[in-house]
Motif scaffolding. Sequence first.
Motif, PDB file in Angstrom:
ATOM      1  N   ARG A   3      66.382  63.156  59.673  1.00  0.00           N
ATOM      2  CA  ARG A   3      66.124  63.432  58.270  1.00  0.00           C
ATOM      3  C   ARG A   3      66.829  64.698  57.801  1.00  0.00           C
TER       4      ARG A   3
ATOM      5  N   GLY B  11      61.580  51.782  62.456  1.00  0.00           N
ATOM      6  CA  GLY B  11      60.709  52.895  62.099  1.00  0.00           C
ATOM      7  C   GLY B  11      61.150  54.230  62.642  1.00  0.00           C
TER       8      GLY B  11
ATOM      9  N   PRO C 255      64.427  56.136  65.523  1.00  0.00           N
ATOM     10  CA  PRO C 255      65.619  55.821  66.303  1.00  0.00           C
ATOM     11  C   PRO C 255      65.265  55.067  67.583  1.00  0.00           C
TER      12      PRO C 255
ATOM     13  N   THR D  24      68.612  58.588  50.866  1.00  0.00           N
ATOM     14  CA  THR D  24      67.609  58.173  51.855  1.00  0.00           C
ATOM     15  C   THR D  24      67.013  59.386  52.554  1.00  0.00           C
TER      16      THR D  24
ATOM     17  N   ASN E  89      58.768  62.278  62.016  1.00  0.00           N
ATOM     18  CA  ASN E  89      58.544  60.893  62.407  1.00  0.00           C
ATOM     19  C   ASN E  89      57.869  60.905  63.773  1.00  0.00           C
TER      20      ASN E  89
ATOM     21  N   ASN F 292      66.244  47.728  63.223  1.00  0.00           N
ATOM     22  CA  ASN F 292      66.478  47.703  61.777  1.00  0.00           C
ATOM     23  C   ASN F 292      65.979  48.986  61.161  1.00  0.00           C
ATOM     24  N   TYR F 293      66.810  49.493  60.251  1.00  0.00           N
ATOM     25  CA  TYR F 293      66.566  50.789  59.622  1.00  0.00           C
ATOM     26  C   TYR F 293      66.200  50.595  58.172  1.00  0.00           C
ATOM     27  N   TRP F 294      65.066  51.157  57.756  1.00  0.00           N
ATOM     28  CA  TRP F 294      64.697  51.137  56.346  1.00  0.00           C
ATOM     29  C   TRP F 294      63.635  52.170  56.076  1.00  0.00           C
ATOM     30  N   GLN F 295      63.002  52.072  54.923  1.00  0.00           N
ATOM     31  CA  GLN F 295      62.060  53.094  54.478  1.00  0.00           C
ATOM     32  C   GLN F 295      60.947  52.456  53.654  1.00  0.00           C
TER      33      GLN F 295
ATOM     34  N   VAL G 229      54.329  50.521  55.498  1.00  0.00           N
ATOM     35  CA  VAL G 229      55.162  49.550  54.790  1.00  0.00           C
ATOM     36  C   VAL G 229      55.520  48.352  55.678  1.00  0.00           C
ATOM     37  N   VAL G 230      55.702  48.597  56.963  1.00  0.00           N
ATOM     38  CA  VAL G 230      56.041  47.481  57.853  1.00  0.00           C
ATOM     39  C   VAL G 230      54.911  46.445  57.827  1.00  0.00           C
TER      40      VAL G 230
ATOM     41  N   ASP H  37      68.397  60.745  55.005  1.00  0.00           N
ATOM     42  CA  ASP H  37      68.746  60.636  56.425  1.00  0.00           C
ATOM     43  C   ASP H  37      70.218  61.004  56.600  1.00  0.00           C
TER      44      ASP H  37
HETATM   45  O1  PRX Z   1      64.253  58.575  59.035  1.00  0.00           O
HETATM   46  C1  PRX Z   1      64.289  57.175  58.940  1.00  0.00           C
HETATM   47  C2  PRX Z   1      63.320  56.585  59.951  1.00  0.00           C
HETATM   48  O2  PRX Z   1      62.086  56.441  59.270  1.00  0.00           O
HETATM   49  C3  PRX Z   1      62.228  56.798  57.895  1.00  0.00           C
HETATM   50  C4  PRX Z   1      61.425  55.869  57.033  1.00  0.00           C
HETATM   51  O3  PRX Z   1      60.098  55.839  57.454  1.00  0.00           O
HETATM   52  P1  PRX Z   1      59.046  54.953  56.674  1.00  0.00           P
HETATM   53  O4  PRX Z   1      59.093  55.286  55.239  1.00  0.00           O
HETATM   54  O5  PRX Z   1      57.745  55.099  57.385  1.00  0.00           O
HETATM   55  O6  PRX Z   1      59.560  53.471  56.781  1.00  0.00           O
HETATM   56  C5  PRX Z   1      59.674  52.797  57.998  1.00  0.00           C
HETATM   57  C6  PRX Z   1      60.212  51.415  57.751  1.00  0.00           C
HETATM   58  C7  PRX Z   1      60.760  50.799  59.001  1.00  0.00           C
HETATM   59  C8  PRX Z   1      63.709  56.705  57.623  1.00  0.00           C
HETATM   60  O7  PRX Z   1      64.079  57.489  56.517  1.00  0.00           O
HETATM   61  N1  PRX Z   1      63.747  55.264  60.451  1.00  0.00           N
HETATM   62  C9  PRX Z   1      63.275  54.070  60.080  1.00  0.00           C
HETATM   63  N2  PRX Z   1      63.861  53.084  60.784  1.00  0.00           N
HETATM   64  C10 PRX Z   1      64.743  53.666  61.620  1.00  0.00           C
HETATM   65  C11 PRX Z   1      64.677  55.063  61.396  1.00  0.00           C
HETATM   66  N3  PRX Z   1      65.477  55.919  62.067  1.00  0.00           N
HETATM   67  C12 PRX Z   1      66.343  55.405  62.957  1.00  0.00           C
HETATM   68  N4  PRX Z   1      66.445  54.080  63.225  1.00  0.00           N
HETATM   69  C13 PRX Z   1      65.673  53.178  62.585  1.00  0.00           C
HETATM   70  N5  PRX Z   1      65.765  51.877  62.855  1.00  0.00           N
END
Ligand code: PRX
Length: 628
Positions: A497, A364, A366, A480, A503, A386-389, A287-288, A482
């Motif tokens: 998670r 992506g 921690p 999420t 991950n 930055n934290y997302w999915q 996704v990134v 998480d």
């Molecule tokens: O657990 C979290 C972790 O990666 C998951 C999402 O992964 P994905 O769907 O591949 O998307 C990545 C998009 C950047 C999350 O549910 N995660 C993602 N970013 C972080 C993170 N855990 C900690 N810190 C982050 N910045």
Amino acid sequence: MADYAAFYQRSLQDPDAFWREEAARIDWQKSPTRICDASRPPFVRWFPDGTTNLCHNAVDRHLPERADQPALIWVSSETGEEKTYTYAELDREVQRMAAIFFDLGVGLGDRVLIYLPMIPEAAFAMLACARIGAIHCVVFGGFASGSLASRIDDARPTLVVSADAGSRGGKVIPYKPLLDGALAQAQHKPHAVLLVDRGLAPAARVAGRDHDYTSLRERHAQAEVLCAWVPATHPGYVLYTSGTTGKPKGVQRDTGGYAVALAASMAHVFAGKPGDTFFCASDIGWVVGHSYILYGPLLAGMATVMYEGLPIQPDAGVWWRLVERHRVNVMFTSPTAIRILKRHDLAHLKASDLSSLRTLFLAGEPLDEPTAAWVAESLGVPVTDNYWQTETGWPILTLARGVQPDQPAKLGSPGVPLYGYRVGLFDDVTGEPLTEPGRKGVLGIEGPLPPGCLQTLWGNDARFVSTYWQSIPGRQVYSTFDWATRDADGYYTILGRTDDVLNVAGHRLGSREIEEAITGHPGVAEAAVVGVADADKGQVAVAFVVPRAAGPLEDATQGEALTAEILARVAADLGPVARPARVVLVPVLPKTRSGKLLRRAIQAVCEGRDPGDLSTMEDAAALQHIRP
Ligand code: PRX
């Protein structure tokens, strides 16, 4: 200077006004009069009566001003090639690709599965889909036949676009045999296959099905293909990601909401400007890569760098020389990549002129404090986590550098909720919102989700609702999956998670998928895969496997042979990305009395932690076979 807190509040208090303003960042064929239709929760339709096109917004609309500006800068340290496409050149290539797609029978709403390495044709193919209203499904090149086959069956593509080979660390990885294997396994048979020949590996073509990109591209040298104006809610793409079951989830995203969300994030989050050069070192299969190698930078009129290769090849200076050569302004990568670079001589970094670089973003997984501190100090620029999915498509938690550049960062926290996201923490048992600082809960988002987030799971509304919206007890809140805490200033910390998702080096993998590949081996009775903390990769997969016969447990040679076969099987089925770091043969797995695998207890033992309450365990002795 703007105050982020006020900006955020406005996005929640008057979302229609907020997003109406943001919608002006893109071109519409018909401007939306309605902003958000949330009449059928948890589904939401953003800009429901607007019509637009992602390719028009990413490419065509920049032509009057930026035809000769670099749009796509492709660098491969694998093949030693480098090529820059201006916006005009990118437009030409996309139109040619779109004409080829038409030729091969792709129409509006049809799926095109893209299984390509990091080559410009991947970008052309994605944009060509957007141009004609086809739906792309990009499958990461590190995945193998089994993963590919299950995605082909779910997406039912009209066309598959692939190449002779990828390359990793100088080693050629032939793609065609993997693709042929997948097509043989899959029930669904695509109408056609389009093959890019990089001259890396022989790739025999199946007559009538497989087509050569080079010759079709020649034939369509001057092709003109207009953008198809589609409703904002038209699906733009499906991207598969791992969840709790072995069956991957097809995250489906729209067109208009995604375009607006990305365009807004380029300004507010990444503090980017048209004409900047943006280098996101990820893969187009994740996704990134979708959001920040391809669409985000192009929507914003930037040049985007697409890099094929490792960060340390030919040496650990390769990225920094690239930053110098192309005057990169904004960089985005994963903590794993930085941890790898940190092990190399700092001289590699210091040898390049990095004065163009304004800021670095990491996501992506921690971000550990030593890594954050090392890279911030070495580069001398602000570093933002930055934290997302996959599901959200753009950051949920971070610091919006474009809104308030001086918003303080806190070590160990990606930051605060971004505009549009109503984030909260919830008790996993009672579903109660947790408001006191420091409490650990499940990170949830109250609907409607902001623009750009998943619309549904491809072909499976029921799974979308039950997976994401019915996991937090008693309330319809997006989970999420998480764990997180929030401090008194509203900063969140992600703790890992709540489900069985691993991950590994920023790659999201499901325990279940790997277990299913392992139990496909006739000599295996059962398997449990857990993610175990690793200093470099964040987590690695460790597999505990119960053989069908006692032989491999009693005889070391038999044991080694089975282990090797298991590893080969996972690589062949899912790809090397999913290969466990260790396989441990055990006579029995720890389970509850109802037969549920106790993955969390296994993981705790592997990480030297207390496995917790074992009162529900069927056979407590089973845990003695699990060793760190
Ligand atoms: O657990 C979290 C972790 O990666 C998951 C999402 O992964 P994905 O769907 O591949 O998307 C990545 C998009 C950047 C999350 O549910 N995660 C993602 N970013 C972080 C993170 N855990 C900690 N810190 C982050 N910045």
